[in-house]
Design a protein around this motif. Sequence first.
Motif, PDB file in Angstrom:
ATOM      1  N   THR A   2       1.728   2.686  -1.542  1.00  0.00           N
ATOM      2  CA  THR A   2       2.923   3.429  -1.134  1.00  0.00           C
ATOM      3  C   THR A   2       2.766   3.822   0.327  1.00  0.00           C
ATOM      4  OG1 THR A   2       1.836   5.393  -1.984  1.00  0.00           O
ATOM      5  CG2 THR A   2       3.459   4.347  -3.408  1.00  0.00           C
ATOM      6  N   ASN A   3       3.835   4.327   0.901  1.00  0.00           N
ATOM      7  CA  ASN A   3       3.864   4.770   2.300  1.00  0.00           C
ATOM      8  C   ASN A   3       3.285   3.710   3.226  1.00  0.00           C
ATOM      9  OD1 ASN A   3       4.501   7.189   1.067  1.00  0.00           O
ATOM     10  ND2 ASN A   3       2.358   7.798   0.993  1.00  0.00           N
ATOM     11  N   VAL A   4       3.680   2.460   3.046  1.00  0.00           N
ATOM     12  CA  VAL A   4       3.105   1.423   3.902  1.00  0.00           C
ATOM     13  C   VAL A   4       3.679   1.534   5.307  1.00  0.00           C
ATOM     14  CG1 VAL A   4       2.952  -1.032   4.311  1.00  0.00           C
ATOM     15  CG2 VAL A   4       2.653  -0.131   2.029  1.00  0.00           C
ATOM     16  N   TYR A   5       2.785   1.530   6.268  1.00  0.00           N
ATOM     17  CA  TYR A   5       3.199   1.680   7.657  1.00  0.00           C
ATOM     18  C   TYR A   5       2.674   0.486   8.442  1.00  0.00           C
ATOM     19  CZ  TYR A   5       3.461   3.507  12.374  1.00  0.00           C
ATOM     20  OH  TYR A   5       3.719   3.661  13.702  1.00  0.00           O
ATOM     21  N   THR A   6       3.584  -0.235   9.065  1.00  0.00           N
ATOM     22  CA  THR A   6       3.178  -1.420   9.831  1.00  0.00           C
ATOM     23  C   THR A   6       2.961  -1.046  11.284  1.00  0.00           C
ATOM     24  OG1 THR A   6       4.552  -2.718   8.387  1.00  0.00           O
ATOM     25  CG2 THR A   6       3.763  -3.785  10.371  1.00  0.00           C
ATOM     26  N   LEU A   7       1.754  -1.329  11.757  1.00  0.00           N
ATOM     27  CA  LEU A   7       1.410  -0.907  13.111  1.00  0.00           C
ATOM     28  C   LEU A   7       1.656  -2.038  14.106  1.00  0.00           C
ATOM     29  CD1 LEU A   7       0.216   1.754  14.060  1.00  0.00           C
ATOM     30  CD2 LEU A   7      -2.009   0.681  14.081  1.00  0.00           C
ATOM     31  N   LEU A   8       1.235  -3.232  13.732  1.00  0.00           N
ATOM     32  CA  LEU A   8       1.359  -4.378  14.625  1.00  0.00           C
ATOM     33  C   LEU A   8       1.682  -5.594  13.780  1.00  0.00           C
ATOM     34  CD1 LEU A   8      -1.673  -4.276  17.077  1.00  0.00           C
ATOM     35  CD2 LEU A   8       0.717  -4.358  17.707  1.00  0.00           C
ATOM     36  N   LYS A   9       2.256  -6.592  14.429  1.00  0.00           N
ATOM     37  CA  LYS A   9       2.686  -7.754  13.678  1.00  0.00           C
ATOM     38  C   LYS A   9       2.299  -9.004  14.441  1.00  0.00           C
ATOM     39  CE  LYS A   9       6.658  -8.081  10.710  1.00  0.00           C
ATOM     40  NZ  LYS A   9       8.065  -7.806  10.547  1.00  0.00           N
ATOM     41  N   ILE A  10       1.563  -9.911  13.824  1.00  0.00           N
ATOM     42  CA  ILE A  10       1.367 -11.217  14.454  1.00  0.00           C
ATOM     43  C   ILE A  10       2.449 -12.153  13.942  1.00  0.00           C
ATOM     44  CG2 ILE A  10      -0.169 -13.127  14.848  1.00  0.00           C
ATOM     45  CD1 ILE A  10      -2.496 -11.424  14.338  1.00  0.00           C
ATOM     46  N   THR A  11       2.493 -12.282  12.627  1.00  0.00           N
ATOM     47  CA  THR A  11       3.596 -13.004  12.007  1.00  0.00           C
ATOM     48  C   THR A  11       4.048 -12.136  10.828  1.00  0.00           C
ATOM     49  OG1 THR A  11       2.269 -14.126  10.380  1.00  0.00           O
ATOM     50  CG2 THR A  11       2.441 -15.191  12.513  1.00  0.00           C
ATOM     51  N   ASP A  12       5.009 -12.629  10.063  1.00  0.00           N
ATOM     52  CA  ASP A  12       5.492 -11.804   8.950  1.00  0.00           C
ATOM     53  C   ASP A  12       4.385 -11.538   7.935  1.00  0.00           C
ATOM     54  OD1 ASP A  12       7.941 -11.468   9.967  1.00  0.00           O
ATOM     55  OD2 ASP A  12       8.786 -13.258   9.034  1.00  0.00           O
ATOM     56  N   LYS A  13       3.487 -12.536   7.794  1.00  0.00           N
ATOM     57  CA  LYS A  13       2.396 -12.336   6.839  1.00  0.00           C
ATOM     58  C   LYS A  13       1.243 -11.561   7.452  1.00  0.00           C
ATOM     59  CE  LYS A  13       2.104 -16.065   3.461  1.00  0.00           C
ATOM     60  NZ  LYS A  13       1.399 -17.326   3.213  1.00  0.00           N
ATOM     61  N   LEU A  14       0.939 -11.883   8.691  1.00  0.00           N
ATOM     62  CA  LEU A  14      -0.238 -11.286   9.325  1.00  0.00           C
ATOM     63  C   LEU A  14       0.164 -10.019  10.063  1.00  0.00           C
ATOM     64  CD1 LEU A  14      -1.752 -14.536  10.842  1.00  0.00           C
ATOM     65  CD2 LEU A  14      -2.385 -13.429   8.733  1.00  0.00           C
ATOM     66  N   THR A  15      -0.058  -8.885   9.410  1.00  0.00           N
ATOM     67  CA  THR A  15       0.312  -7.635  10.037  1.00  0.00           C
ATOM     68  C   THR A  15      -0.835  -6.651   9.934  1.00  0.00           C
ATOM     69  OG1 THR A  15       1.246  -6.920   7.963  1.00  0.00           O
ATOM     70  CG2 THR A  15       2.773  -7.810   9.584  1.00  0.00           C
ATOM     71  N   LEU A  16      -0.804  -5.669  10.814  1.00  0.00           N
ATOM     72  CA  LEU A  16      -1.757  -4.554  10.729  1.00  0.00           C
ATOM     73  C   LEU A  16      -1.024  -3.456   9.971  1.00  0.00           C
ATOM     74  CD1 LEU A  16      -4.542  -3.641  11.641  1.00  0.00           C
ATOM     75  CD2 LEU A  16      -3.494  -2.667  13.646  1.00  0.00           C
ATOM     76  N   GLN A  17      -1.394  -3.268   8.716  1.00  0.00           N
ATOM     77  CA  GLN A  17      -0.628  -2.394   7.838  1.00  0.00           C
ATOM     78  C   GLN A  17      -1.524  -1.393   7.153  1.00  0.00           C
ATOM     79  OE1 GLN A  17       1.450  -4.685   4.955  1.00  0.00           O
ATOM     80  NE2 GLN A  17       3.434  -4.289   5.879  1.00  0.00           N
ATOM     81  N   PHE A  18      -1.091  -0.159   7.157  1.00  0.00           N
ATOM     82  CA  PHE A  18      -1.842   0.864   6.444  1.00  0.00           C
ATOM     83  C   PHE A  18      -0.953   1.474   5.368  1.00  0.00           C
ATOM     84  CE2 PHE A  18      -3.940   0.579  10.541  1.00  0.00           C
ATOM     85  CZ  PHE A  18      -5.258   0.435  10.134  1.00  0.00           C
ATOM     86  N   GLY A  19      -1.588   1.843   4.260  1.00  0.00           N
ATOM     87  CA  GLY A  19      -0.845   2.485   3.188  1.00  0.00           C
ATOM     88  C   GLY A  19      -1.841   3.196   2.310  1.00  0.00           C
ATOM     89  N   SER A  20      -1.376   3.816   1.245  1.00  0.00           N
ATOM     90  CA  SER A  20      -2.361   4.474   0.401  1.00  0.00           C
ATOM     91  C   SER A  20      -2.059   4.183  -1.057  1.00  0.00           C
ATOM     92  CB  SER A  20      -2.371   5.975   0.655  1.00  0.00           C
ATOM     93  OG  SER A  20      -1.224   6.545   0.104  1.00  0.00           O
ATOM     94  N   ASP A  21      -3.098   4.082  -1.837  1.00  0.00           N
ATOM     95  CA  ASP A  21      -2.969   3.989  -3.287  1.00  0.00           C
ATOM     96  C   ASP A  21      -4.085   4.840  -3.879  1.00  0.00           C
ATOM     97  OD1 ASP A  21      -5.167   2.453  -2.772  1.00  0.00           O
ATOM     98  OD2 ASP A  21      -4.664   0.897  -4.209  1.00  0.00           O
ATOM     99  N   PRO A  22      -4.034   5.126  -5.188  1.00  0.00           N
ATOM    100  CA  PRO A  22      -5.013   6.059  -5.755  1.00  0.00           C
ATOM    101  C   PRO A  22      -6.450   5.652  -5.473  1.00  0.00           C
ATOM    102  CG  PRO A  22      -3.280   5.623  -7.316  1.00  0.00           C
ATOM    103  CD  PRO A  22      -3.024   4.715  -6.166  1.00  0.00           C
ATOM    104  N   THR A  23      -6.765   4.362  -5.594  1.00  0.00           N
ATOM    105  CA  THR A  23      -8.143   3.934  -5.363  1.00  0.00           C
ATOM    106  C   THR A  23      -8.555   4.195  -3.926  1.00  0.00           C
ATOM    107  OG1 THR A  23      -7.568   2.163  -6.868  1.00  0.00           O
ATOM    108  CG2 THR A  23      -9.708   2.036  -5.816  1.00  0.00           C
ATOM    109  N   GLY A  24      -7.660   3.841  -2.997  1.00  0.00           N
ATOM    110  CA  GLY A  24      -7.967   4.050  -1.588  1.00  0.00           C
ATOM    111  C   GLY A  24      -8.158   5.528  -1.292  1.00  0.00           C
ATOM    112  N   ARG A  25      -7.278   6.361  -1.860  1.00  0.00           N
ATOM    113  CA  ARG A  25      -7.390   7.802  -1.605  1.00  0.00           C
ATOM    114  C   ARG A  25      -8.699   8.349  -2.142  1.00  0.00           C
ATOM    115  NH1 ARG A  25      -1.621   7.906  -2.491  1.00  0.00           N
ATOM    116  NH2 ARG A  25      -1.880   8.277  -4.709  1.00  0.00           N
ATOM    117  N   PHE A  26      -9.092   7.834  -3.318  1.00  0.00           N
ATOM    118  CA  PHE A  26     -10.361   8.288  -3.893  1.00  0.00           C
ATOM    119  C   PHE A  26     -11.519   7.980  -2.952  1.00  0.00           C
ATOM    120  CE2 PHE A  26     -13.963   6.283  -6.200  1.00  0.00           C
ATOM    121  CZ  PHE A  26     -14.643   7.445  -6.506  1.00  0.00           C
TER     122      PHE A  26
END
Lengths: 436, 507
Positions: A2-26
């Motif tokens: 959730t809360n996916v935030y795209t910081l940079l984009k090379i192509t539509d697939k290759l992006t610098l993206q941050f987000g959070s999910d329960p495992t990541g938060r843990f």
Amino acid sequence: MTNVYTLLKITDKLTLQFGSDPTGRFFLCLVTIMWILVGIYAQKYKEHQKHNARFFTFYILTWVMLASLTMAANYLTMYLCFEFMTLLSMPLVLHNGTPESIAAAKKYLFYSIFGATLGLMGMFFVNTYGTTLAFTAGGVLDPAKIAGHETLILWVAFLSIAGFGAKAGLFPLHAWLPTAHPVAPAPASAVLSGCITKAGVLCIIRLVYQIYGVQLLRGTWVQMALIILALITVFMGSMMAFGEDLMKKRFAFSTVSQVSYVLLGVFTMNETALLGALLHAAYHSIIKDGLFLCAGTIIFWTHKEHVSEMKGLGRKMPVTFGSLAIFSLGLVGIPPFAGFLSKWYLASGSLSEGLPVLSWLAPAILLLSALLTAGYLFPICIHGFFPAEGEPEAEGKEGSALMLVPILILAAATVLIGIFASPLKDALQAAAATMF
Amino acid sequence: MNFVQNIPALSILLLMFCGIVCLVLPARWARHLADCAIALVCAASVVLWVAFLRGQEVFTYSMGEIGAPFGNELRAGMLEAAAATLFSAVTLLSILGGRAHLRADIGKKKVNLYYISVLFLLCSMLALVYTNDLFTAYVFVEINTITACGIVMSKEDGYTLAASMRYFIMSLIGSGLFLIAVSILYALTGHLLMSNIQEEVAALYASGQYRAPLQVSIALMGVGLSLKSALWPFSSWLPDAHSSASASSSAMLSGLVLKSFIFLLVKVFYRVVGVTIIPTHAILDLLLVFGILGMIMGSVNALFERDIKRMLAYSSIGQIGYIFCGIGLGTIAGVAAAMVQIAVHACTKAMLFCAAGGLMDASGGSKKFKDLEGAGRRDTYAGVAFIVGTLSMIGIPFFGGFITKLSLVTAAVEVGGWRNTLSILAIIVSTILTAIYYINVLAIIFRGAETGPTTAREKLREQWKKQMRLDTEYELAIVLFILLNLAIGLQSDRLMDVIRTGLAMFG
């Protein structure tokens, strides 16, 4: 995610993206708490070493990358953070500047880069055969594209997972751990062992559950091979720790073994086992950080690094050795200490999976390794408190709240999380459920 | 005829003309003229590139309006315009980046000759990019060789003389093979213009006549040009030549000169021989295998090197291997990957050579690792350049090198069989080795400055402070190089589009 935030984009697939999910938060909470506690400890330990500005710069930068890694929302971002984490944590290993530590840092670098490169190649394949690189429960590979290439994809999955396993100390890429940890300053070995190995675990969780997908891997030779590797590592790590006299190296081998408990849970691929894995990741982080901090305290006050020199030291340093005893009990998994519950779930998860032979072999090896763990940890405390008759009086003293408080907090956590486990367990159960 | 169609011919002629004028100017004016001419050519190439992006069709330009099959033609498409931009931009930045060294390395009387060589070198590279005539290509290959040796030799010490003689001999063998191949093709087809040859070659292939001489001439061209572009077993001349030359010469030689021959090779394969015939020829497998060996052997040699410029030179051999690996895959995607690598490596390696010059300045002119300790702190620009170069070489996303690896592996995945497995394995091995020796350099240049001032180090620092004032141009060049690398990494989608469109216009 959730809360996916795209910081940079090379192509539509290759992006610098941050987000959070329960495992990541843990994992984020886990590493951050550990980083703070060890950071406090390092405020005292720093008197023991030079170039502290450099040390703390890289200490913080490594945390930044590790935190970013837990929040990475796609394979590319994860790889980026992983690679930077390696590069930024390398100065922690070579901090002492001795020839051994430089050699160890190079070894660390070689293994990590080797693993990461395998991961990178995996990403290129996923980029070709998948619909997206973003982490999605159930995997992202496109069934239409992989039709006819199953063998290739399985190989790619195996190699990239084993590649990230280098960071988690998975056999055969485990050899950097016992070399790098003893030469690093104690705070650095604590976070290397307790947190950075978990970064490898997190990457593997992402790959297994959210990139390749459980459906693809379950029951294949890849799963078998990975479980076998994890079991070999569990057993071998314990055996090596058992025969090691240098205390930090003994703990490092113990890390090799314990992190593979976590990986075993991840590779078993059901909810119970994954819950066990996440729990064990938390417990091992707490306990192993505690153990390394204890080792650091002993080195700080007495300059003794070998277990055989520590006989009778417990009487001079009761708090440190008392905490050491608690950590040992926890790592062996004696109820009600922290390590029990996770091993319970790991074993029951493995038994319910129904894999031929491995289903029952895995719990058996876990049990055997627990015995070995007792064998290499308990003697330290026993000889510390009860030296043999006629041993010369040991020199040593206890002191500095900055060092003792973090250790005591970790020891308290080992007991309390073991007894009041349900909030953590429920949270992790929810996290594990989102992976399927 | 649209005005932009004059740009290829005008750029080549402008550079030649300025080169001749340089001969009679005072040294300082020669320098300014060279800078201006190269900048102008770069701007003109950008204009041409933009024209293609706006829908300009591929065109041929007949020199002196003498039509085919007798006249001499230039032919330009998207890819040629992009390559011309890259070549002129990197040449300009290399000169700027190595200026401080040029002053030190080159005697007052040689300055004019140096700039003449640079102008003619760029001129010949642009000619190789644009020409549509095999014999013209041969002529400019020779001009290229002579001027390249000139810029190596212009730094006058024994090493450069010996190195450039070796370079000269190897290069002449290469161009000799190329000439033989051109003669055979001329004898078989009766043409020198590439497009005309292709028609004849296709007809000959269809009829099955003269199969052996055709195969031989293709193989000779492949071998000749790969010898000149330092494909692995033919690369023994490279480390000496590139490491002994002045910083900007090394930057141009490693970053561009090798690439111009590869560009010609691609042209020979896809415009002279044709996209239908070349994939069946064994030369591609040969290039692939040697490319792969080069990737590994170059990195292994670099790993054991204790001299920063020789290390960079060996690293070039490894990186050239990537280009040949891409070409050897024999698909359009492979050639596109090779083109990406040409661009990435041109920017990265030229930057690293300029930065190595800076590091040497900061360490009393020594190239040895043991003297370079802490140099990255004394010269921050060079330090940052090495960090960026390292990250790019490892293949960190958002840097140029990542795009190379991505496109190369993607191209390899699509090819089946042993080529696939072998090239991916080689990429893995060479990536790891590359990462290790570059990080080793980083560890050296950032280590040790804190360990307290020794007298020797203080002296070096003083020297460095004096030189600082000269170095705005150097700093500017490093910053622009870094931006160029990042631009390739971040805009790879557009770059790939340009290359794909360019390759479609190519044949």
